[in-house]
Scaffold this motif. Structure first.
Motif, PDB file in Angstrom:
ATOM      1  N   GLU A 188     -75.371 -29.605 -83.542  1.00  0.00           N
ATOM      2  CA  GLU A 188     -75.405 -31.067 -83.526  1.00  0.00           C
ATOM      3  C   GLU A 188     -74.559 -31.671 -84.643  1.00  0.00           C
ATOM      4  O   GLU A 188     -74.175 -32.840 -84.577  1.00  0.00           O
ATOM      5  N   GLU A 224     -87.403 -29.497 -72.705  1.00  0.00           N
ATOM      6  CA  GLU A 224     -86.845 -30.483 -73.631  1.00  0.00           C
ATOM      7  C   GLU A 224     -87.814 -30.853 -74.750  1.00  0.00           C
ATOM      8  O   GLU A 224     -87.423 -31.508 -75.727  1.00  0.00           O
ATOM      9  N   HIS A 226     -89.196 -28.746 -76.734  1.00  0.00           N
ATOM     10  CA  HIS A 226     -89.103 -27.799 -77.848  1.00  0.00           C
ATOM     11  C   HIS A 226     -88.483 -28.482 -79.063  1.00  0.00           C
ATOM     12  O   HIS A 226     -87.475 -29.194 -78.951  1.00  0.00           O
ATOM     13  N   GLU A 227     -89.070 -28.250 -80.216  1.00  0.00           N
ATOM     14  CA  GLU A 227     -88.701 -28.976 -81.429  1.00  0.00           C
ATOM     15  C   GLU A 227     -87.233 -28.822 -81.809  1.00  0.00           C
ATOM     16  O   GLU A 227     -86.581 -29.785 -82.221  1.00  0.00           O
ATOM     17  N   THR A 228     -86.695 -27.619 -81.690  1.00  0.00           N
ATOM     18  CA  THR A 228     -85.311 -27.390 -82.119  1.00  0.00           C
ATOM     19  C   THR A 228     -84.341 -27.179 -80.959  1.00  0.00           C
ATOM     20  O   THR A 228     -83.193 -27.624 -81.019  1.00  0.00           O
ATOM     21  N   GLY A 230     -84.823 -28.079 -77.646  1.00  0.00           N
ATOM     22  CA  GLY A 230     -84.957 -28.984 -76.508  1.00  0.00           C
ATOM     23  C   GLY A 230     -83.799 -29.931 -76.289  1.00  0.00           C
ATOM     24  O   GLY A 230     -83.450 -30.249 -75.153  1.00  0.00           O
ATOM     25  N   SER A 231     -83.176 -30.393 -77.367  1.00  0.00           N
ATOM     26  CA  SER A 231     -82.115 -31.399 -77.229  1.00  0.00           C
ATOM     27  C   SER A 231     -80.714 -30.823 -77.392  1.00  0.00           C
ATOM     28  O   SER A 231     -79.738 -31.576 -77.414  1.00  0.00           O
ATOM     29  N   LEU A 232     -80.591 -29.506 -77.485  1.00  0.00           N
ATOM     30  CA  LEU A 232     -79.276 -28.915 -77.755  1.00  0.00           C
ATOM     31  C   LEU A 232     -78.272 -29.140 -76.626  1.00  0.00           C
ATOM     32  O   LEU A 232     -77.061 -29.081 -76.849  1.00  0.00           O
ATOM     33  N   ILE A 234     -77.498 -31.816 -75.389  1.00  0.00           N
ATOM     34  CA  ILE A 234     -76.721 -33.021 -75.711  1.00  0.00           C
ATOM     35  C   ILE A 234     -75.517 -32.648 -76.576  1.00  0.00           C
ATOM     36  O   ILE A 234     -74.391 -33.093 -76.329  1.00  0.00           O
ATOM     37  N   THR A 259     -84.577 -27.084 -65.190  1.00  0.00           N
ATOM     38  CA  THR A 259     -84.931 -28.027 -66.246  1.00  0.00           C
ATOM     39  C   THR A 259     -84.200 -29.352 -66.068  1.00  0.00           C
ATOM     40  O   THR A 259     -83.167 -29.436 -65.393  1.00  0.00           O
ATOM     41  N   SER A 261     -82.648 -30.682 -68.474  1.00  0.00           N
ATOM     42  CA  SER A 261     -81.395 -30.459 -69.201  1.00  0.00           C
ATOM     43  C   SER A 261     -80.291 -30.004 -68.260  1.00  0.00           C
ATOM     44  O   SER A 261     -79.163 -30.515 -68.298  1.00  0.00           O
TER      45      SER A 261
END
Length: 466
Positions: A188, A224, A226-228, A230-232, A234, A259, A261
């Motif tokens: 990120e 999505e 998941h703390e670390t 989930g947003s990867l 993006i 998913t 995602s």
């Protein structure tokens, strides 16, 4: 300041000619009225409507209720001559002019294919970028597959969060050269615009939020959350839109296919001009002893033909696990009772649960999936029985783990058992993705000289003065 309108629209077709149709208050609000005359002036990758009393073309009219609204309908040859054969344009309506330029997505598509074909024509290496690199198992497999079919490649850069994994790859993985860029840190935070252009982006996004075990362990109702991890997706999409590779390869667990995602990834890739192909790779069918299924997504620019059904194994699988095991004398001190696992199995059976230990003797033709936490000696992953004492068993060594996944042992050379199992447990089945590398190479080699010439002509058209 004069009023402005920006319109992103598609080029249509009318009687075999390209057609651009603009109408309504989007034009009227800037002062354009029916009956006005204009000229078409071609520029660098652009076409401008300049309003003049004696212009060659006229703004038409369309009545909506009692209101007459302006219509600009362009089918003139200047449209195709100035912009080439494009699908989308950006229109800026401002003051006494209308500027029509090629849509940035079409420019990106032309640019990435032009660069690829230019490199192929010159025999230059395929430039590859890597995200969530780990120890580079996926990358090594892709590079090896490309080399198998005579397609040169090099690693332009690799990004990995864990410093220990990146160190391992730098020490052991031959995909690196002196000009490769090593990037350690969260994806990120990577400044993608500062990296060199690439032809292929490979990503093994973390599966901790999508895998069945990961969702159960973290009590997640969706990947999505998941703390670390989930947003990867993006950051992954940001990398693609900035780097503009001609091809994108994504590897993950099969569950990732359903998913939110993955739904977003498919949609965005399609919207920016990629054709998206997916398959579930069966590691066992592709030549490994480990039964490990993996999602393989390959997104390619239009003009590259892909058939994932044409994937073929690159090796003959061993007849049994025994063929890859270390000599007993080397591993005899590794056997343990693991009584807590035996007790857990008994409790699970008594409770009617289906969890059973994988206790193997080496005669088996395959074994189940080995995960990232294998060194923790978990109850459902493979163990080897002692040949003379059924009450004792052992984990596979790091070398054996590499062999059942067909991963070159050099990739874990000098690493601890724990780190080795982590790298291998979250990595790909090497032979399966080596086959993908071969497929990519063959797809690129099959692009005809005629197709190359056509794409290069289009690239020159959109990157030089009209």
């Amino acid at each position: 300041m004069s009023k402005s309108t920006v319109i992103y629209t598609k080029i249509g077709e009318h009687r075999g000619k390209q057609r651009l149709w603009l109408e309504g208050n989007r034009l009227a609000r800037t002062g354009i009225t029916p009956g006005q005359r204009f000229n078409l002036v071609a520029g660098r990758k652009s076409l401008t409507l300049q309003f003049a009393e004696n212009g060659a073309y006229k703004v038409s009219r369309r009545k909506r209720g009692e209101v007459e609204l302006p219509v600009i309908d362009i089918t003139a040859a200047e449209l195709a001559q100035a912009l080439g054969k494009v699908e989308r344009v950006r229109v800026l309506v401002r003051g006494n002019r209308v500027d029509i330029t090629i849509h940035h997505h079409d420019l990106a598509e032309s640019d990435r294919m032009g660069r690829l074909l230019q490199s192929l024509t010159k025999g230059e290496p395929l430039e590859i970028g890597s995200i969530a690199h780990g120890g580079g198992v996926l990358d090594h497999a892709i590079h090896a597959g490309l080399a198998d079919v005579g397609m040169p490649s090099r690693l332009a850069f690799a990004n990995e969060l864990e410093g220990a994994y990146l160190e391992a790859s730098l020490a052991n993985n031959p995909v690196w050269d002196e000009d490769s860029i090593a990037i350690q840190g969260p994806m990120e935070e990577v400044e993608w615009h500062k990296l060199p252009f690439i032809h292929l982006l490979c990503a093994g996004l973390p599966c901790t939020g999508a895998s069945l075990s990961g969702r159960a362990k973290n009590r997640l109702d969706r990947a999505e959350a998941h703390e670390t991890a989930g947003s990867l997706f993006i950051a992954f999409m940001n990398a693609i839109q900035t780097l503009r590779p001609a091809m994108v390869l994504l590897e993950n667990v099969p569950q990732y296919q359903t998913t939110a995602s993955m739904t977003v990834i498919r949609s965005v890739l399609a919207s920016i001009g990629y054709d998206v192909y997916e398959t579930i790779l069966d590691g066992y069918a592709m030549g490994s002893l480990e039964r490990r299924d993996r999602l393989c997504m390959l997104a390619v620019s239009k003009g590259i033909e892909v058939d994932l059904e044409a994937l073929e194994p690159v090796r003959q699988r061993e007849a049994s696990i025994a063929e890859v095991l270390e000599p007993f004398q080397v591993v005899q001190d590794r056997f343990k009772p693991y009584s807590y696992l035996a007790d857990k199995e008994a409790r699970d059976l008594a409770a009617g649960k289906g969890f059973r230990r994988q206790l193997l003797d080496g005669s088996e033709a395959s074994l189940g999936t080995i995960g990232r936490g294998y060194s923790k000696a978990r109850s459902t992953e493979p163990f080897l029985r002692h040949p003379d004492d059924s009450g004792q068993s052992r984990l596979l060594t790091k070398a054996e783990h590499a062999r059942v996944k067909t991963v070159p042992e050099m990739l874990v050379q000098g690493l601890s058992e724990t780190v080795s199992h982590e790298l291998l447990g979250q990595g790909a089945v090497h032979c399966a993705f080596r086959a993908v590398g071969r497929l990519i190479g063959n797809c690129l080699r099959s692009i005809s000289e005629q197709d190359k010439a056509a794409w290069q002509q289009k690239w020159l058209k959109t990157h030089s003065a009209a």
